[in-house]
Design a protein around this motif. Structure first.
Motif, PDB file in Angstrom:
ATOM      1  N   GLU A  94       0.830  -1.210   0.000  1.00 18.13           N
ATOM      2  CA  GLU A  94       0.000   0.000   0.000  1.00 18.13           C
ATOM      3  C   GLU A  94       0.863   1.258   0.000  1.00 18.13           C
ATOM      4  OE1 GLU A  94      -2.665  -0.271   3.295  1.00 18.13           O
ATOM      5  OE2 GLU A  94      -3.908  -1.834   2.380  1.00 18.13           O
ATOM      6  N   LEU A  95       2.003   1.198   0.657  1.00 18.66           N
ATOM      7  CA  LEU A  95       2.936   2.329   0.630  1.00 18.66           C
ATOM      8  C   LEU A  95       3.439   2.558  -0.788  1.00 18.66           C
ATOM      9  CD1 LEU A  95       4.634   4.481   2.131  1.00 18.66           C
ATOM     10  CD2 LEU A  95       6.364   2.700   2.537  1.00 18.66           C
ATOM     11  N   MET A  96       3.790   1.481  -1.477  1.00 20.68           N
ATOM     12  CA  MET A  96       4.257   1.585  -2.860  1.00 20.68           C
ATOM     13  C   MET A  96       3.171   2.156  -3.762  1.00 20.68           C
ATOM     14  SD  MET A  96       7.411   0.649  -3.195  1.00 20.68           S
ATOM     15  CE  MET A  96       8.697  -0.314  -2.385  1.00 20.68           C
ATOM     16  N   ALA A  97       1.960   1.672  -3.585  1.00 19.10           N
ATOM     17  CA  ALA A  97       0.857   2.110  -4.443  1.00 19.10           C
ATOM     18  C   ALA A  97       0.513   3.577  -4.224  1.00 19.10           C
ATOM     19  CB  ALA A  97      -0.368   1.233  -4.187  1.00 19.10           C
ATOM     20  N   ALA A  98       0.728   4.070  -3.007  1.00 18.52           N
ATOM     21  CA  ALA A  98       0.377   5.459  -2.689  1.00 18.52           C
ATOM     22  C   ALA A  98       1.179   6.451  -3.514  1.00 18.52           C
ATOM     23  CB  ALA A  98       0.593   5.724  -1.200  1.00 18.52           C
ATOM     24  N   GLY A  99       2.397   6.085  -3.872  1.00 22.37           N
ATOM     25  CA  GLY A  99       3.241   6.999  -4.639  1.00 22.37           C
ATOM     26  C   GLY A  99       2.629   7.376  -5.977  1.00 22.37           C
ATOM     27  N   LYS A 100       2.175   6.406  -6.722  1.00 22.60           N
ATOM     28  CA  LYS A 100       1.578   6.673  -8.033  1.00 22.60           C
ATOM     29  C   LYS A 100       0.258   7.426  -7.898  1.00 22.60           C
ATOM     30  CE  LYS A 100       4.795   4.911 -10.566  1.00 22.60           C
ATOM     31  NZ  LYS A 100       5.629   5.811 -11.418  1.00 22.60           N
ATOM     32  N   THR A 101      -0.487   7.159  -6.831  1.00 21.46           N
ATOM     33  CA  THR A 101      -1.736   7.888  -6.597  1.00 21.46           C
ATOM     34  C   THR A 101      -1.455   9.358  -6.335  1.00 21.46           C
ATOM     35  OG1 THR A 101      -2.789   5.909  -5.673  1.00 21.46           O
ATOM     36  CG2 THR A 101      -3.806   8.024  -5.162  1.00 21.46           C
ATOM     37  N   PHE A 102      -0.459   9.647  -5.525  1.00 29.92           N
ATOM     38  CA  PHE A 102      -0.074  11.031  -5.246  1.00 29.92           C
ATOM     39  C   PHE A 102       0.320  11.738  -6.541  1.00 29.92           C
ATOM     40  CE2 PHE A 102      -0.509  10.448  -0.878  1.00 29.92           C
ATOM     41  CZ  PHE A 102      -0.082  11.542  -0.145  1.00 29.92           C
ATOM     42  N   GLU A 103       1.126  11.065  -7.345  1.00 34.24           N
ATOM     43  CA  GLU A 103       1.602  11.662  -8.589  1.00 34.24           C
ATOM     44  C   GLU A 103       0.446  11.943  -9.538  1.00 34.24           C
ATOM     45  OE1 GLU A 103       5.111  10.877 -11.907  1.00 34.24           O
ATOM     46  OE2 GLU A 103       4.294   9.183 -10.779  1.00 34.24           O
ATOM     47  N   ALA A 104      -0.483  11.002  -9.633  1.00 40.80           N
ATOM     48  CA  ALA A 104      -1.596  11.146 -10.573  1.00 40.80           C
ATOM     49  C   ALA A 104      -2.611  12.186 -10.113  1.00 40.80           C
ATOM     50  CB  ALA A 104      -2.277   9.788 -10.769  1.00 40.80           C
ATOM     51  N   LYS A 105      -2.927  12.212  -8.823  1.00 37.43           N
ATOM     52  CA  LYS A 105      -3.984  13.083  -8.320  1.00 37.43           C
ATOM     53  C   LYS A 105      -3.507  14.475  -7.914  1.00 37.43           C
ATOM     54  CE  LYS A 105      -7.408   9.723  -6.722  1.00 37.43           C
ATOM     55  NZ  LYS A 105      -8.304   9.355  -5.598  1.00 37.43           N
TER      56      LYS A 105
END
Length: 428
Positions: free
Chosen positions: A163-174
């Motif tokens: 979930e920590l790894m996945a959060a990075g791409k979400t931050f970048e996209a949103k």
């Protein structure tokens, strides 16, 4: 004639009294590092100490973290170190490998109330039977998140590594490329990667019996591959981007203050100064600690936050011990320092700060300590793993990767070679 003799007697008596008072004045020096809030709290405590002991003057010598160790190293080498020093646990192998580098505090047990500390806590700062320092608190790195930034990202705080790894791409996209879930300095990254490796392999990085690192070449590559994965997943900024904001403290950098960096992996004992610098209404909230499935150890770097030590060159060890006892165990000293050096280990200090409302369960420092204490920590981290030269070498290795000067495999091999050399020299 009688008047002349009486006048001479009075003059002589006054001179002797004045001289005696002057001779009884004791001048101490005390050094520490920290931010402005720690400086102000400690200066206030020293003022309170002087009110109770007007015959003892304490000269304050305080700095930020950068350069403090090198300055103290020079002082100790020249036997000009301060009487009382705030010291780091991982400095014991550097300055006091045989226990004689600092004054043995057990010699002042008549003025220093050691009963306020557990035997286990004092043992952690004892070398060859000599008490080299009184630990002010214990500390561990845990995750803290900016509540406002994560609300904007629209996701919950991560509970697992995935979930920590996945959060990075979400931050970048949103939120945009300048937004990251967390930010860390190289020493914090080293501790986080160690935590991951301990969880996966259940081995400590340093084997003190063999005086070697316990990782294989393949595991060192995996160690640095994990770092590259965090960077590539946009979990945190790389060293190149971080360096573009200068050499000030991380909590003073614009992206931190404005919430572009959404959290950090940080010592619970120092987290309040990071939270205090956020742009209102943002605040830091404690996150969960990520654990690999089946892990039996969290891999926490749990250690004394700092110590108070007395220089072995001090000419006033008794008065120095009185000062340490005042800071750690007295009502006036404890209330002045508050939580500036973490949640105190002194039983008396805990009672004082609990009674006046300073210790609250929802305080980030207190909550972080309780989380750390609830996690499995069977393996202890060697102080040699936190050797300043090894930490510096790790920072250089990250730069090799981030600036494209070495591949991950090349950087891992170079770090293994260099850190083994440092370790052998440090453990001789």
């Amino acid at each position: 004639m009688k008047k002349m003799l009486l006048s001479a007697l009075i003059t002589t008596t006054l001179a002797m009294t004045t001289g005696q008072a002057f001779a009884e004045q004791v001048n101490l020096r005390m050094s520490w590092w920290g931010g402005n809030s720690r400086h102000q709290a400690t200066l206030k405590a020293l003022d309170e100490f002087h009110k109770l002991h007007p015959d003892i003057n304490v000269k304050a010598e305080y700095t930020g973290w950068d350069g403090h160790l090198s300055r103290l190293t020079t002082q100790i080498a020249g036997r000009t170190e301060p009487d009382v020093m705030q010291t780091n646990w991982n400095w014991l192998p550097i300055f006091s490998k045989d226990g004689t580098g600092f004054y043995d505090l057990t010699q002042q047990k008549d003025v220093l109330d050691l009963s306020q500390f557990s035997a286990k806590e004092l043992q952690s700062t004892t070398v060859n039977g000599k008490l080299n320092g009184i630990p002010t608190s214990v500390t561990a790195r845990v995750f803290y998140f900016n509540d406002q930034t994560w609300k904007k990202a629209g996701i919950a705080y991560p509970k697992t590594w995935d979930e920590l790894m996945a959060a990075g791409k979400t931050f970048e996209a949103k939120l945009g490329k300048q937004y990251y879930p967390v930010v860390m300095e190289h020493q914090d990254i080293l501790a986080l990667l160690n935590s991951y490796m301990v969880q996966k392999y259940n081995i400590a990085a340093v084997d003190e019996k063999t005086k070697k690192f316990a990782y294989t070449k393949a595991q060192w590559v995996e160690f640095f591959e994990m770092y590259k994965k965090l960077i590539d997943s946009h979990v945190m900024p790389d060293t190149k981007y971080y360096a573009s904001f200068g050499k000030s403290n991380m909590y003073e950098m614009r992206p931190w203050i404005q919430g572009e960096w959404g959290g950090t992996y940080m010592w619970n004992s120092t987290i309040n100064k990071y939270s205090d610098n956020l742009q209102p209404p943002a605040k830091l909230e404690l996150g969960s600690y990520p654990m690999l499935e089946g892990a039996t150890d969290a891999g926490l770097f749990f250690k004394p936050a700092q110590m108070f030590s007395i220089g072995k060159s001090s000419k006033h060890p008794k008065e120095s011990a009185m000062l340490i006892n005042f800071l750690l165990n007295s009502k006036e000293g404890v209330e002045a320092l508050g939580l500036e050096r973490g949640v105190p280990l002194s039983h008396a200090a805990v009672e004082i700060l609990t009674a006046d409302g300073s210790i609250k369960d929802n305080d980030p420092a207190v909550a972080g300590l309780k989380l750390a204490q609830s996690l499995p920590t069977k393996l202890s981290v060697s102080p040699y793993f936190d050797d300043p030269q090894i930490v510096a070498q790790f920072g250089t290795t990250l730069q090799y990767i981030d600036y494209g000067q070495k591949t991950v495999a090349e950087a891992a091999a170079d770090f293994e070679r260099q850190s083994d050399r440092i370790l052998r020299r440090a453990m001789r």
